[in-house]
Design a protein around this motif. Structure first.
Motif, PDB file in Angstrom:
ATOM      1  N   ALA A  24       0.809  -1.219   0.000  1.00 39.36           N
ATOM      2  CA  ALA A  24       0.000   0.000   0.000  1.00 39.36           C
ATOM      3  C   ALA A  24       0.846   1.275   0.000  1.00 39.36           C
ATOM      4  O   ALA A  24       0.368   2.331  -0.404  1.00 39.36           O
ATOM      5  CB  ALA A  24      -0.936   0.005   1.204  1.00 39.36           C
ATOM      6  N   PRO A  43      -6.282  10.500  -4.769  1.00 38.41           N
ATOM      7  CA  PRO A  43      -7.579   9.834  -4.857  1.00 38.41           C
ATOM      8  C   PRO A  43      -7.808   8.870  -3.702  1.00 38.41           C
ATOM      9  O   PRO A  43      -6.875   8.498  -2.991  1.00 38.41           O
ATOM     10  CB  PRO A  43      -7.521   9.086  -6.197  1.00 38.41           C
ATOM     11  CG  PRO A  43      -6.120   9.142  -6.669  1.00 38.41           C
ATOM     12  CD  PRO A  43      -5.402  10.192  -5.895  1.00 38.41           C
ATOM     13  N   SER A  44      -9.046   8.490  -3.541  1.00 40.85           N
ATOM     14  CA  SER A  44      -9.409   7.510  -2.520  1.00 40.85           C
ATOM     15  C   SER A  44      -8.604   6.231  -2.743  1.00 40.85           C
ATOM     16  O   SER A  44      -8.450   5.788  -3.871  1.00 40.85           O
ATOM     17  CB  SER A  44     -10.911   7.247  -2.636  1.00 40.85           C
ATOM     18  OG  SER A  44     -11.258   6.208  -1.784  1.00 40.85           O
ATOM     19  N   SER A  46      -5.380   5.953  -2.173  1.00 40.85           N
ATOM     20  CA  SER A  46      -3.995   6.222  -2.586  1.00 40.85           C
ATOM     21  C   SER A  46      -3.010   6.088  -1.423  1.00 40.85           C
ATOM     22  O   SER A  46      -1.801   6.137  -1.637  1.00 40.85           O
ATOM     23  CB  SER A  46      -3.890   7.612  -3.228  1.00 40.85           C
ATOM     24  OG  SER A  46      -4.348   8.605  -2.339  1.00 40.85           O
ATOM     25  N   GLY A  47      -3.528   5.968  -0.187  1.00 43.18           N
ATOM     26  CA  GLY A  47      -2.629   5.718   0.939  1.00 43.18           C
ATOM     27  C   GLY A  47      -2.504   6.871   1.928  1.00 43.18           C
ATOM     28  O   GLY A  47      -1.662   6.824   2.833  1.00 43.18           O
ATOM     29  N   THR A  49      -4.486   7.971   4.438  1.00 44.98           N
ATOM     30  CA  THR A  49      -4.761   7.614   5.836  1.00 44.98           C
ATOM     31  C   THR A  49      -3.697   6.670   6.374  1.00 44.98           C
ATOM     32  O   THR A  49      -3.247   6.802   7.520  1.00 44.98           O
ATOM     33  CB  THR A  49      -6.173   6.993   5.961  1.00 44.98           C
ATOM     34  OG1 THR A  49      -7.136   7.972   5.539  1.00 44.98           O
ATOM     35  CG2 THR A  49      -6.482   6.581   7.389  1.00 44.98           C
TER      36      THR A  49
END
Ligand SMILES: Nc1ncnc2c1ncn2[C@@H]1O[C@H](COP(=O)(O)OP(=O)(O)O)[C@@H](O)[C@H]1O
Ligand SMILES: [Mg+2]
Length: 229
Positions: A24, A43-44, A46-47, A49
């Protein structure tokens, strides 16, 4: 006090095991300057968090190095991680307020992890930060009686009340209208200038980008752009 309170070197991260093992994060190298406001975009998935939680000592560092406030996090003892986490302020998407506690009591939770302290001074500090966030007349409200934006600001107050050296924020302004979103980020910037507080924030909000000292963009677990606007 290190000049770069956050450093990563060759940071990789994997989820799952066996056939399901998936990488990830790929070779993340960054060096964040003290007192700066860095925005993480991408983008959602993409790492963003994952990176924030690795910096926040909320996840094991598996490969490569993460240094927070001059300490290597990889392989650090649980006691060391606990003492590092106490010096950080977290503002996460799900604001996790205690429904049975008032705004003031929720903010006080941000001090209780530190133990000790004079209760009168703590209360004054909690009121002060709520006032700064425009919640003076909501101090004694339960979360159930607050709007989404007001709850989010209570969560911001809780993260800031202990004067953390680093603030990690995952879309802290998503639930806020334009003006309160701007105010929250302005406050974080002021803390950076006055106290040297370092902020790393995930946001998609174009109105906030112009306030950033630095914008790092992730895609598929890699840094694809790193700018100082
Ligand atoms: N706990 C987890 N278990 C398995 N995969 C995860 C987990 N958390 C995140 N991932 C995967 O890691 C990648 C990055 O996720 P995340 O850091 O949440 O991205 P973002 O915050 O940018 O949306 C995604 O492919 C996601 O599916
Ligand atoms: Mg995320």
């Amino acid at each position: 006090m290190p000049d770069a309170p956050i450093k990563t070197l060759g940071l990789n991260h994997f989820f799952g095991s066996g056939d399901a093992r998936k990488q990830a994060m790929f070779d993340i190298n960054m060096d964040i300057t003290r007192g700066s406001l860095t925005i993480l975009m991408g983008p959602s998935g993409s790492g963003k968090t994952t990176l924030l939680t690795l910096i926040g000592c909320l996840r094991d560092v598996q490969d490569g190095s993460v240094q927070v406030l001059g300490q290597e996090v990889r392989g650090a003892s649980e006691a060391m991680l606990v003492s590092l986490r106490r010096r950080l302020g977290f503002i996460f998407q799900a604001h996790n307020l205690h429904e049975s506690l008032t705004a003031t009591q929720n903010v006080l939770m941000g001090l209780q992890v530190h133990g000790g302290g004079d209760p009168v001074r703590q209360r004054t500090a909690a009121h002060h930060i709520l006032d700064l966030l425009g919640l003076a007349d909501r101090r004694d409200y339960l979360p159930g009686n607050l709007s989404g934006g007001q709850k989010q600001r209570v969560a911001v107050a809780r993260a800031l009340v202990s004067n953390p050296e680093i603030i990690l924020a995952d879309e802290p302004t998503a639930a806020l209208d334009k003006e309160s979103g701007h105010n929250v980020v302005k406050m974080l910037k002021t803390l950076g200038d006055k106290r040297g507080t370092t902020t790393v924030m995930v946001t998609h909000d174009p109105r906030i980008l112009e306030m950033a000292d630095r914008i790092i963009t992730l895609e598929d677990g890699r840094i694809v752009s790193d700018t100082h606007p």
